[in-house]
Design a protein around this motif. Sequence first.
Motif, PDB file in Angstrom:
ATOM      1  N   GLU A  14      34.396  27.963  59.827  1.00 45.02           N
ATOM      2  CA  GLU A  14      35.020  27.517  61.063  1.00 45.02           C
ATOM      3  C   GLU A  14      35.631  28.737  61.740  1.00 45.02           C
ATOM      4  O   GLU A  14      36.123  29.646  61.075  1.00 45.02           O
ATOM      5  N   GLY A  15      35.561  28.749  63.051  1.00 44.12           N
ATOM      6  CA  GLY A  15      36.160  29.849  63.796  1.00 44.12           C
ATOM      7  C   GLY A  15      35.530  31.195  63.488  1.00 44.12           C
ATOM      8  O   GLY A  15      34.319  31.360  63.550  1.00 44.12           O
ATOM      9  N   ASP A  16      36.359  32.177  63.131  1.00 42.17           N
ATOM     10  CA  ASP A  16      35.898  33.545  62.869  1.00 42.17           C
ATOM     11  C   ASP A  16      35.023  33.664  61.623  1.00 42.17           C
ATOM     12  O   ASP A  16      34.332  34.668  61.461  1.00 42.17           O
ATOM     13  N   ALA A  17      35.062  32.690  60.747  1.00 41.00           N
ATOM     14  CA  ALA A  17      34.247  32.766  59.532  1.00 41.00           C
ATOM     15  C   ALA A  17      32.762  32.858  59.874  1.00 41.00           C
ATOM     16  O   ALA A  17      31.998  33.506  59.161  1.00 41.00           O
ATOM     17  N   TRP A  18      32.329  32.223  60.978  1.00 43.34           N
ATOM     18  CA  TRP A  18      30.929  32.328  61.394  1.00 43.34           C
ATOM     19  C   TRP A  18      30.589  33.775  61.721  1.00 43.34           C
ATOM     20  O   TRP A  18      29.492  34.247  61.426  1.00 43.34           O
ATOM     21  N   GLN A  19      31.528  34.499  62.345  1.00 40.74           N
ATOM     22  CA  GLN A  19      31.282  35.906  62.677  1.00 40.74           C
ATOM     23  C   GLN A  19      31.101  36.725  61.408  1.00 40.74           C
ATOM     24  O   GLN A  19      30.249  37.600  61.338  1.00 40.74           O
ATOM     25  N   ARG A  20      31.908  36.453  60.394  1.00 32.30           N
ATOM     26  CA  ARG A  20      31.787  37.177  59.128  1.00 32.30           C
ATOM     27  C   ARG A  20      30.449  36.862  58.454  1.00 32.30           C
ATOM     28  O   ARG A  20      29.801  37.742  57.904  1.00 32.30           O
ATOM     29  N   HIS A  21      30.054  35.602  58.522  1.00 32.52           N
ATOM     30  CA  HIS A  21      28.780  35.194  57.927  1.00 32.52           C
ATOM     31  C   HIS A  21      27.593  35.770  58.712  1.00 32.52           C
ATOM     32  O   HIS A  21      26.501  35.895  58.175  1.00 32.52           O
ATOM     33  N   ALA A  22      27.811  36.139  59.963  1.00 28.96           N
ATOM     34  CA  ALA A  22      26.739  36.704  60.785  1.00 28.96           C
ATOM     35  C   ALA A  22      26.426  38.152  60.416  1.00 28.96           C
ATOM     36  O   ALA A  22      25.482  38.731  60.944  1.00 28.96           O
ATOM     37  N   ASN A  23      27.203  38.729  59.502  1.00 26.20           N
ATOM     38  CA  ASN A  23      26.895  40.073  59.028  1.00 26.20           C
ATOM     39  C   ASN A  23      25.548  40.016  58.310  1.00 26.20           C
ATOM     40  O   ASN A  23      25.338  39.165  57.438  1.00 26.20           O
ATOM     41  N   PRO A  24      24.601  40.906  58.648  1.00 24.71           N
ATOM     42  CA  PRO A  24      23.293  40.862  57.979  1.00 24.71           C
ATOM     43  C   PRO A  24      23.377  40.928  56.454  1.00 24.71           C
ATOM     44  O   PRO A  24      22.554  40.313  55.763  1.00 24.71           O
ATOM     45  N   TRP A  25      24.354  41.635  55.925  1.00 25.04           N
ATOM     46  CA  TRP A  25      24.510  41.678  54.461  1.00 25.04           C
ATOM     47  C   TRP A  25      24.780  40.289  53.899  1.00 25.04           C
ATOM     48  O   TRP A  25      24.303  39.944  52.816  1.00 25.04           O
ATOM     49  N   SER A  26      25.535  39.482  54.616  1.00 26.63           N
ATOM     50  CA  SER A  26      25.813  38.117  54.165  1.00 26.63           C
ATOM     51  C   SER A  26      24.524  37.303  54.129  1.00 26.63           C
ATOM     52  O   SER A  26      24.252  36.595  53.161  1.00 26.63           O
ATOM     53  N   VAL A  27      23.729  37.434  55.174  1.00 23.71           N
ATOM     54  CA  VAL A  27      22.479  36.668  55.249  1.00 23.71           C
ATOM     55  C   VAL A  27      21.506  37.112  54.166  1.00 23.71           C
ATOM     56  O   VAL A  27      20.965  36.297  53.414  1.00 23.71           O
ATOM     57  N   TYR A  28      21.285  38.417  54.082  1.00 25.32           N
ATOM     58  CA  TYR A  28      20.264  38.914  53.157  1.00 25.32           C
ATOM     59  C   TYR A  28      20.673  38.784  51.690  1.00 25.32           C
ATOM     60  O   TYR A  28      19.810  38.744  50.814  1.00 25.32           O
ATOM     61  N   THR A  29      21.953  38.709  51.405  1.00 24.65           N
ATOM     62  CA  THR A  29      22.361  38.481  50.011  1.00 24.65           C
ATOM     63  C   THR A  29      22.412  36.995  49.677  1.00 24.65           C
ATOM     64  O   THR A  29      22.579  36.630  48.522  1.00 24.65           O
TER      65      THR A  29
END
Length: 165
Positions: A14-29
């Motif tokens: 929620e909120g800024d957490a989506w921005q943190r999850h949008a980091n490519p490292w988050s996606v690729y890991t």
Amino acid sequence: MTLDATMARAFGLEGDAWQRHANPWSVYTRVPIPWLLAGAIWTRTRIGRWSLVPVGAVCAWTAVNPRAFPPPRSLDHWASRSVLGETSWARREEVPVPPRHRVAPHVLGALSALGLPFVVRGLVVRDGWMVAFGLAVQSAGKLWFLDRMALLYDEAAPAPAAATR
């Protein structure tokens, strides 16, 4: 509230957490998580109850991952755009998505889910090929879904967010 929005809230997105999850490292890991979880469960016959250690580690990483990385410096990455497209998809009841993006996510979610019975059955009967097939179907559906979410973001992103790219 959509299932996607409910799951996002369960993971604390929620909120800024989506921005943190949008980091490519988050996606690729996150991509190898189903494979790692299946591997951890597979070890149960070799290491017995100790297999709960890798299973727990994978589950913990799944819970922590969306908030483990800083927000990306740029949204030029496919992975970042795919996650931000997911935010639009999760809010589709409040902000309608363009008509051409309304069917494919459902179909691709179903495709991804089609792999799950093969994974479960393969793990139960210890058939590695069945597990691999199920994981391949699940991964293909999920990655294709993410690609559609990147396209959704490219088309539906609000002008200020698109200008920062």
